[in-house]
Motif scaffolding. Sequence first.
Motif, PDB file in Angstrom:
ATOM      1  N   ILE A   1       1.555  13.722 -14.140  1.00 32.87           N
ATOM      2  CA  ILE A   1       0.315  14.414 -14.851  1.00 32.87           C
ATOM      3  C   ILE A   1       0.524  15.858 -14.982  1.00 32.87           C
ATOM      4  CG2 ILE A   1      -2.083  14.555 -14.894  1.00 32.87           C
ATOM      5  CD1 ILE A   1      -2.111  11.605 -13.975  1.00 32.87           C
ATOM      6  N   LYS A   2       1.037  16.482 -13.630  1.00 30.23           N
ATOM      7  CA  LYS A   2       1.234  17.925 -13.185  1.00 30.23           C
ATOM      8  C   LYS A   2       2.236  18.287 -14.277  1.00 30.23           C
ATOM      9  CE  LYS A   2      -0.306  18.228  -8.608  1.00 30.23           C
ATOM     10  NZ  LYS A   2       0.287  18.519  -7.050  1.00 30.23           N
ATOM     11  N   ARG A   3       3.427  17.605 -14.309  1.00 30.05           N
ATOM     12  CA  ARG A   3       4.349  17.850 -15.202  1.00 30.05           C
ATOM     13  C   ARG A   3       3.975  17.992 -16.518  1.00 30.05           C
ATOM     14  NH1 ARG A   3      10.101  18.071 -15.101  1.00 30.05           N
ATOM     15  NH2 ARG A   3      10.787  18.917 -16.983  1.00 30.05           N
ATOM     16  N   LYS A   4       3.194  17.068 -17.123  1.00 31.38           N
ATOM     17  CA  LYS A   4       2.807  17.003 -18.395  1.00 31.38           C
ATOM     18  C   LYS A   4       1.853  17.966 -18.762  1.00 31.38           C
ATOM     19  CE  LYS A   4       0.273  13.596 -21.671  1.00 31.38           C
ATOM     20  NZ  LYS A   4      -0.554  12.544 -21.599  1.00 31.38           N
ATOM     21  N   ASN A   5       1.007  18.404 -17.749  1.00 30.01           N
ATOM     22  CA  ASN A   5       0.082  19.475 -18.000  1.00 30.01           C
ATOM     23  C   ASN A   5       0.991  20.727 -17.966  1.00 30.01           C
ATOM     24  OD1 ASN A   5      -2.168  18.026 -17.880  1.00 30.01           O
ATOM     25  ND2 ASN A   5      -2.592  18.135 -15.664  1.00 30.01           N
TER      26      ASN A   5
ATOM     27  N   GLN B   1       0.794  -1.293  -0.030  1.00 27.69           N
ATOM     28  CA  GLN B   1      -0.165  -0.021  -0.005  1.00 27.69           C
ATOM     29  C   GLN B   1       0.755   1.288   0.029  1.00 27.69           C
ATOM     30  OE1 GLN B   1      -2.478  -0.668   3.514  1.00 27.69           O
ATOM     31  NE2 GLN B   1      -3.926  -1.902   2.181  1.00 27.69           N
ATOM     32  N   MET B   2       1.972   1.140   0.650  1.00 32.11           N
ATOM     33  CA  MET B   2       2.844   2.370   0.825  1.00 32.11           C
ATOM     34  C   MET B   2       3.568   2.611  -0.657  1.00 32.11           C
ATOM     35  SD  MET B   2       4.132   4.755   2.823  1.00 32.11           S
ATOM     36  CE  MET B   2       3.605   4.039   4.327  1.00 32.11           C
ATOM     37  N   GLU B   3       3.946   1.507  -1.288  1.00 32.76           N
ATOM     38  CA  GLU B   3       4.476   1.594  -2.726  1.00 32.76           C
ATOM     39  C   GLU B   3       3.324   2.229  -3.566  1.00 32.76           C
ATOM     40  OE1 GLU B   3       7.398   1.299  -3.611  1.00 32.76           O
ATOM     41  OE2 GLU B   3       8.144   0.712  -1.657  1.00 32.76           O
ATOM     42  N   VAL B   4       2.092   1.603  -3.451  1.00 28.50           N
ATOM     43  CA  VAL B   4       0.857   2.299  -4.418  1.00 28.50           C
ATOM     44  C   VAL B   4       0.930   3.660  -4.207  1.00 28.50           C
ATOM     45  CG1 VAL B   4      -1.646   2.147  -4.524  1.00 28.50           C
ATOM     46  CG2 VAL B   4      -0.286  -0.126  -4.438  1.00 28.50           C
ATOM     47  N   LYS B   5       0.825   4.212  -2.803  1.00 26.86           N
ATOM     48  CA  LYS B   5       0.753   5.578  -2.558  1.00 26.86           C
ATOM     49  C   LYS B   5       1.883   6.297  -3.455  1.00 26.86           C
ATOM     50  CE  LYS B   5      -1.718   5.457   2.050  1.00 26.86           C
ATOM     51  NZ  LYS B   5      -1.533   5.657   3.369  1.00 26.86           N
ATOM     52  N   LYS B   6       3.258   6.063  -3.129  1.00 25.37           N
ATOM     53  CA  LYS B   6       4.221   6.235  -3.748  1.00 25.37           C
ATOM     54  C   LYS B   6       4.205   6.506  -5.398  1.00 25.37           C
ATOM     55  CE  LYS B   6       7.807   5.063  -0.495  1.00 25.37           C
ATOM     56  NZ  LYS B   6       9.101   4.214  -0.368  1.00 25.37           N
ATOM     57  N   ALA B   7       3.484   5.489  -5.825  1.00 29.18           N
ATOM     58  CA  ALA B   7       3.426   5.235  -7.137  1.00 29.18           C
ATOM     59  C   ALA B   7       2.293   6.203  -7.762  1.00 29.18           C
ATOM     60  CB  ALA B   7       2.940   3.944  -7.779  1.00 29.18           C
ATOM     61  N   VAL B   8       1.119   6.372  -6.914  1.00 28.55           N
ATOM     62  CA  VAL B   8       0.047   7.430  -7.208  1.00 28.55           C
ATOM     63  C   VAL B   8       0.668   8.868  -7.021  1.00 28.55           C
ATOM     64  CG1 VAL B   8      -1.938   8.451  -6.261  1.00 28.55           C
ATOM     65  CG2 VAL B   8      -1.860   6.154  -6.226  1.00 28.55           C
ATOM     66  N   ALA B   9       1.565   9.013  -6.131  1.00 25.98           N
ATOM     67  CA  ALA B   9       2.135  10.421  -5.906  1.00 25.98           C
ATOM     68  C   ALA B   9       2.872  10.760  -7.230  1.00 25.98           C
ATOM     69  CB  ALA B   9       2.990  10.520  -4.740  1.00 25.98           C
ATOM     70  N   ILE B  10       3.976   9.905  -7.642  1.00 22.72           N
ATOM     71  CA  ILE B  10       4.690   9.830  -8.771  1.00 22.72           C
ATOM     72  C   ILE B  10       3.776  10.222  -9.960  1.00 22.72           C
ATOM     73  CG2 ILE B  10       6.277   8.807 -10.092  1.00 22.72           C
ATOM     74  CD1 ILE B  10       7.530   7.350  -7.865  1.00 22.72           C
ATOM     75  N   LYS B  11       2.476   9.557  -9.999  1.00 23.68           N
ATOM     76  CA  LYS B  11       1.858   9.503 -11.301  1.00 23.68           C
ATOM     77  C   LYS B  11       1.215  11.079 -11.335  1.00 23.68           C
ATOM     78  CE  LYS B  11      -2.214   7.556 -13.495  1.00 23.68           C
ATOM     79  NZ  LYS B  11      -3.550   6.680 -13.143  1.00 23.68           N
ATOM     80  N   GLU B  12       0.710  11.360 -10.153  1.00 25.07           N
ATOM     81  CA  GLU B  12       0.210  12.592  -9.998  1.00 25.07           C
ATOM     82  C   GLU B  12       1.375  13.628 -10.430  1.00 25.07           C
ATOM     83  OE1 GLU B  12      -1.115  13.158  -6.054  1.00 25.07           O
ATOM     84  OE2 GLU B  12      -2.921  12.065  -6.411  1.00 25.07           O
ATOM     85  N   GLN B  13       2.597  13.617  -9.896  1.00 29.79           N
ATOM     86  CA  GLN B  13       3.686  14.538 -10.408  1.00 29.79           C
ATOM     87  C   GLN B  13       4.027  14.549 -11.744  1.00 29.79           C
ATOM     88  OE1 GLN B  13       6.990  13.394  -8.102  1.00 29.79           O
ATOM     89  NE2 GLN B  13       6.197  14.271  -6.091  1.00 29.79           N
TER      90      GLN B  13
END
Length: 446
Positions: A28-32, A14-26
């Motif tokens: 997506i933000k970088r892409k935008n 779950q911790m790794e999933v949270k990290k992955a979600v955070a990276i994904k959000e970053q």
Amino acid sequence: MKKDRLKNGQSKIQMEVKKAVAIKEQLIKRKNAENAKCSRVIQDILNHGKVMKSDIDKYIKELKDEVDENLKTIFKSIDTDLSIVSKSMKYSNEKNTEVEGLIKSTEVANFFSDVRRMEKSMEVPVPKTQSTYNSIPNFVPREITQSNIGVLQSEESPEELTVAFNIIQEYQTKLSAITDIVPCVDNSVWIYSYLDSCMANAIPAGKELKVLKSKFNMKVYGIVITTSNNILLSNGTSRLSRLQQLNKTNGNISNTVYNVSPLGPTCIYITSGNKVIVGGYHDKLGRAVFVMNEKGDHETVYEHDKHNQPIFTYPRSITSTSNGNIHVVDRDHGEEGRVVVLTTGSDVINSYKGHPEINKIIPFKPARIVTTPRDNVIVTDLDTDIIHILDSKGNLVSWYNTADIGIYYPYSLAFTPTGQLYIGCGRQASSTVKDAKIYEVTCSGC
């Protein structure tokens, strides 16, 4: 215990999933953010284009108005003379009519008195007009390249090169200037002095260059040594369109397959792939740079840009970098110049016109150019002791004042097979002394 282990493992997952979600959000933000930045940069480019178009329209109108004013001035002077000529023609016609009347006259009583009067005033003065008239000046379009419109630059400024030159050896010659220098694999060098019309093969011996053979009364615009150790010349004495080959044994000169007709060859360069690049010039027929294969076939000819305007004024020295870019020193005699950068099969991609501070008062007059082992390009600058260092795209990355190490009037450049740099020197324009020096130096950082 097994369940506890599973719960611990689940917590890690779950911790790794949270990290992955955070990276994904970053991401997506970088892409935008990059998408928004792209739109902003494109809008900046379009806005700059509108401003430039407005400025161009303004300058075009000013040029057009200037041409119209020139035409008015020219017409005024011509109309003045037209008026003088018209008055003269009117007077001549009147006199002609009077003479014609007297010729046809049958009035004997007044004829002789009228003729005497006419004979005194028959001379018609030649109208005095200007010997020459001004003419509308021709329009000479200037080159538009990406570099003088604008360039895309990373937010991280490129690190400026730190360069250093150190003298290994200094060689004294009895020539006025070393305008060309070509090192050989046998440690000898071919040198040429345009001021002395002298070409020589010499070998370093202590602080002197021991001359092995020399050839005088030669006008050479370019000299290179091929991979097969042959010497190619652009011989100005012969006024030919072909490059010539010098026999090192007997000194005889023969023609080669490399032809730039109808122009005359100037500078020469041979690439690592054995392509022969030759500058060509004719004061009336034009100027160009030719890329030829070993058979002498013209693979590419650079003569006009995409606007069909001449690229060069006088190709003076050539080199190329590993990405295929060709760098040409373009400078007419006595004038300021530039380094033109060409991409294979394309248009001019850059035009370096000197350092904004170094050449603020003293114009940039490039003389010779050479590619460094690190694939940068170094250029000597007449009237200064500065060596300009450019990257493979022709952008300035550094410069060096050779006067700091006692080298004055650097002119010609050449790297030895082992990586040292030869610098051949010129002299002051007013000097008549024949003591030009050659320096062997190491250069680091460039």
